[in-house]
Design an enzyme around this catalytic site. Structure first.
Site, PDB file in Angstrom:
ATOM      1  N   ALA A  10      -6.225   9.251  -8.952  1.00 42.46           N
ATOM      2  CA  ALA A  10      -7.581   8.968  -9.433  1.00 42.46           C
ATOM      3  C   ALA A  10      -7.646   7.816 -10.427  1.00 42.46           C
ATOM      4  O   ALA A  10      -8.726   7.320 -10.723  1.00 42.46           O
ATOM      5  CB  ALA A  10      -8.184  10.221 -10.068  1.00 42.46           C
ATOM      6  N   ARG A  15      -3.920  -2.193 -15.420  1.00 45.87           N
ATOM      7  CA  ARG A  15      -2.809  -3.112 -15.688  1.00 45.87           C
ATOM      8  C   ARG A  15      -2.395  -3.913 -14.447  1.00 45.87           C
ATOM      9  O   ARG A  15      -1.679  -4.906 -14.557  1.00 45.87           O
ATOM     10  CB  ARG A  15      -1.602  -2.337 -16.239  1.00 45.87           C
ATOM     11  CG  ARG A  15      -1.729  -2.025 -17.723  1.00 45.87           C
ATOM     12  CD  ARG A  15      -0.492  -1.324 -18.245  1.00 45.87           C
ATOM     13  NE  ARG A  15      -0.470   0.076 -17.876  1.00 45.87           N
ATOM     14  CZ  ARG A  15       0.572   0.884 -18.076  1.00 45.87           C
ATOM     15  NH1 ARG A  15       1.686   0.413 -18.592  1.00 45.87           N
ATOM     16  NH2 ARG A  15       0.513   2.159 -17.722  1.00 45.87           N
ATOM     17  N   GLN A  72     -12.258  13.485  -8.994  1.00 45.79           N
ATOM     18  CA  GLN A  72     -12.216  13.603 -10.452  1.00 45.79           C
ATOM     19  C   GLN A  72     -13.163  12.535 -10.999  1.00 45.79           C
ATOM     20  O   GLN A  72     -12.803  11.373 -11.110  1.00 45.79           O
ATOM     21  CB  GLN A  72     -10.799  13.400 -10.986  1.00 45.79           C
ATOM     22  CG  GLN A  72     -10.672  13.626 -12.485  1.00 45.79           C
ATOM     23  CD  GLN A  72      -9.310  13.244 -13.043  1.00 45.79           C
ATOM     24  OE1 GLN A  72      -8.555  12.494 -12.414  1.00 45.79           O
ATOM     25  NE2 GLN A  72      -8.984  13.750 -14.222  1.00 45.79           N
ATOM     26  N   GLY A  77      -7.235  12.941 -17.905  1.00 47.21           N
ATOM     27  CA  GLY A  77      -5.833  13.319 -17.983  1.00 47.21           C
ATOM     28  C   GLY A  77      -5.349  14.052 -16.748  1.00 47.21           C
ATOM     29  O   GLY A  77      -6.131  14.498 -15.898  1.00 47.21           O
ATOM     30  N   ASP A 102       1.196   6.861  -7.374  1.00 54.68           N
ATOM     31  CA  ASP A 102       1.753   5.527  -7.628  1.00 54.68           C
ATOM     32  C   ASP A 102       3.278   5.558  -7.713  1.00 54.68           C
ATOM     33  O   ASP A 102       3.892   4.689  -8.332  1.00 54.68           O
ATOM     34  CB  ASP A 102       1.162   4.929  -8.906  1.00 54.68           C
ATOM     35  CG  ASP A 102       1.476   5.756 -10.148  1.00 54.68           C
ATOM     36  OD1 ASP A 102       2.165   6.790 -10.039  1.00 54.68           O
ATOM     37  OD2 ASP A 102       1.023   5.363 -11.248  1.00 54.68           O
ATOM     38  N   GLU A 154       5.309  13.167 -24.731  1.00 63.29           N
ATOM     39  CA  GLU A 154       4.929  11.845 -24.248  1.00 63.29           C
ATOM     40  C   GLU A 154       5.390  10.768 -25.227  1.00 63.29           C
ATOM     41  O   GLU A 154       5.561  11.015 -26.425  1.00 63.29           O
ATOM     42  CB  GLU A 154       3.409  11.765 -24.054  1.00 63.29           C
ATOM     43  CG  GLU A 154       2.858  12.738 -23.022  1.00 63.29           C
ATOM     44  CD  GLU A 154       3.403  12.487 -21.632  1.00 63.29           C
ATOM     45  OE1 GLU A 154       3.697  11.323 -21.291  1.00 63.29           O
ATOM     46  OE2 GLU A 154       3.546  13.473 -20.877  1.00 63.29           O
ATOM     47  N   ASN A 227       2.731   0.616 -12.325  1.00 58.73           N
ATOM     48  CA  ASN A 227       1.529   0.421 -13.130  1.00 58.73           C
ATOM     49  C   ASN A 227       1.112  -1.039 -13.271  1.00 58.73           C
ATOM     50  O   ASN A 227       0.026  -1.326 -13.751  1.00 58.73           O
ATOM     51  CB  ASN A 227       1.731   1.016 -14.526  1.00 58.73           C
ATOM     52  CG  ASN A 227       1.802   2.531 -14.487  1.00 58.73           C
ATOM     53  OD1 ASN A 227       0.942   3.188 -13.907  1.00 58.73           O
ATOM     54  ND2 ASN A 227       2.841   3.091 -15.074  1.00 58.73           N
ATOM     55  N   ASN A 385      -9.518 -23.918  27.509  1.00 59.18           N
ATOM     56  CA  ASN A 385     -10.159 -22.626  27.768  1.00 59.18           C
ATOM     57  C   ASN A 385     -11.503 -22.430  27.067  1.00 59.18           C
ATOM     58  O   ASN A 385     -12.189 -21.450  27.307  1.00 59.18           O
ATOM     59  CB  ASN A 385      -9.223 -21.496  27.327  1.00 59.18           C
ATOM     60  CG  ASN A 385      -8.870 -21.570  25.857  1.00 59.18           C
ATOM     61  OD1 ASN A 385      -8.846 -22.645  25.266  1.00 59.18           O
ATOM     62  ND2 ASN A 385      -8.584 -20.432  25.250  1.00 59.18           N
ATOM     63  N   ALA A 422       1.589 -35.345  36.874  1.00 60.07           N
ATOM     64  CA  ALA A 422       1.564 -35.637  35.444  1.00 60.07           C
ATOM     65  C   ALA A 422       0.332 -36.454  35.072  1.00 60.07           C
ATOM     66  O   ALA A 422      -0.114 -37.310  35.839  1.00 60.07           O
ATOM     67  CB  ALA A 422       2.824 -36.387  35.045  1.00 60.07           C
TER      68      ALA A 422
END
Length: 456
Positions: A10, A15, A72, A77, A102, A154, A227, A385, A422
């Site tokens: 989502a 970036r 979402q 989050g 990702d 985190e 990312n 053509n 030719a």
């Protein structure tokens, strides 16, 4: 035990600095989220649910009916994203794996191992982790003195001690499905990002005395999330190496695999040789004992056994057994090149069928035509053509000889064994075994050149 898959797709991906929604950026011929769905499909789960937000319509156009979609509307989050599947999964007995849209390098084998590890130890949650030489940017896995998982922290919430940990969260998890949705009721936004972290589920389950563990993946490259464009290039490089290695294990010779670019759905037969600087895209299929030389670019091409392609471009076309193409030829869409046909240098073929043994040596355009067997087409021949509004077709029978610099103005039919002199411009049908000449008669003016200005 039922299996469920949730794919997080989502995020907008600012970036990437792109008009294209992040998870739709391609890696070796397939969008990132398509790679993730393909891996999930190999597990044969009961449901694959993709969480979409920005660019939802384009993701749905990419994946079609292979997955179930949940929107979402606000990106609050990862925990909030998973909560959007409540109406589909809450109360279901089974195991749910959460994947990132990702992370295109994660393989079905690794996800299968995660399922197995989770089931073996009957955990409430199992985290897929990796050992990173440089863990910056990743959530850290915090363990107690006995090695049990305590929590995930985190990057933005990590102190100096935790930031020094090298075991990192890959963003892939297995959960007991019923426990997952019970725990989701307790998550909050008390963190640096002000978001609902899915990682908080780990601490919640620990407090409930539920078993929580982690499985370290063998190949760190599989954990890569994309990312930005730098990561996209790196992921493409890893995937390309994986693809090329698999082909070489299956009997394909690559002269310079580092500079050979092959999409994931391409197939190649054994004892085929691929030189460096070759690009094979889309649904291209190459048979056995072929040679594809430097500078060739094939897209959705069907190449049968024993074909040689020298530095040429082929799109949406078929080249049949033991034919050769190039150098510097261009087969445009809907061309069908027969067995033992020779397509020489600077020849362009478009929407035409060329039957067995015919030779088109050089500097020729063949468009909207059906050519029979064993035809010789001289240098500089043009199949005319297009009249400015419509395309027209030319039929040429078996064993026809077409001299150099002929213009064949369609619609036109040339019978078997005919001969085109030719330099002729042919506008009328030519009967079988006839010779057609359509050019001005030459006339020599004796001594006239002496009167021209350059002779004065």
């Amino acid at each position: 035990m039922d299996r469920f898959v949730i794919i997080l797709a989502a995020g907008q991906g600012t970036r990437m600095k792109s008009k294209l929604y992040k998870v739709l950026h391609p890696v070796c011929g397939k969008s990132m989220v398509n790679h993730v769905v393909s891996a999930a499909e190999e597990l044969q789960p009961e449901k694959i649910i993709t969480i979409v937000g920005f660019g939802a319509e384009k993701v749905q156009a990419e994946l079609g009916d292979r997955v179930t979609y949940v929107l979402q509307e606000q990106q609050l989050g990862t925990g909030h994203a998973v909560l959007q599947t409540k109406s589909l999964l809450e109360g279901q007995t089974g195991t749910t794996v959460v994947l990132s849209g990702d992370a295109p390098l994660l393989t079905a084998g690794t996800i299968e191992n995660l399922f197995a590890d989770h089931q073996k130890y009957q955990r409430g949650a199992t985290i897929l982790t990796a050992l990173a030489e440089n863990p910056t940017g990743y959530g850290r896995i915090v363990r107690d003195e006995a090695g049990a998982v305590e929590k995930i922290v985190e990057q933005k919430d990590a102190d100096e001690k935790i930031a020094a940990i090298h075991e990192v969260n890959t963003g892939t998890y297995c959960f007991d499905n019923e426990l997952l949705f019970e725990a989701l009721k307790e998550i909050n936004t008390e963190n640096a990002q002000g978001e609902y972290y899915l990682t908080d589920i780990i601490e919640i389950l620990k407090k409930q005395n539920k078993a929580v563990g982690a499985m370290v993946m063998e190949d760190f490259s599989e954990s890569m999330g994309v990312n930005d464009r730098l990561a996209l290039a790196e992921a493409t490089s890893v995937m390309q190496r994986r693809i090329n290695n698999e082909h070489m294990k299956n009997g394909v010779t690559m002269i310079d695999p580092q500079h050979t670019y092959i999409d994931i759905d391409v197939t190649i037969g054994s004892d085929t040789v691929i030189e460096g600087g070759v690009t094979l895209k889309g649904q291209t299929k190459i048979g056995a004992d072929c040679l594809i030389t430097t500078g060739s670019a094939l897209e959705n091409a069907m190449i049968e056994d024993g074909v040689v392609v020298r530095s040429s471009a082929i799109e949406d076309s078929i080249v049949r057994k033991n034919a050769d193409v190039g150098p510097f030829a261009h087969l445009r869409p809907q061309s069908d090149i027969g067995e033992h046909v020779h397509i020489g240098n600077f020849v362009e073929v478009k929407k035409s069928t060329v039957d067995t043994g015919t030779k088109i040596g050089h500097l020729t355009y063949v468009g909207d035509a059906t050519l029979g067997k064993n035809i010789n087409i001289g240098c500089g021949t043009i199949f005319v053509n297009y009249d400015g509004k419509n395309k027209h077709h030319t039929n040429v029978g078996d064993n026809v000889f077409i001299g150099c610099n002929a213009n064949l103005v369609a619609p036109l039919s040339i019978g078997e064994n005919a001969f085109i002199a030719a330099g002729s411009t042919i506008t009328k049908d030519v009967p079988a075994a006839a010779m057609a000449i359509a050019r001005s008669r030459q006339e020599n003016k004796l001594d006239y050149a002496k009167k021209l200005p350059y002779q004065q």
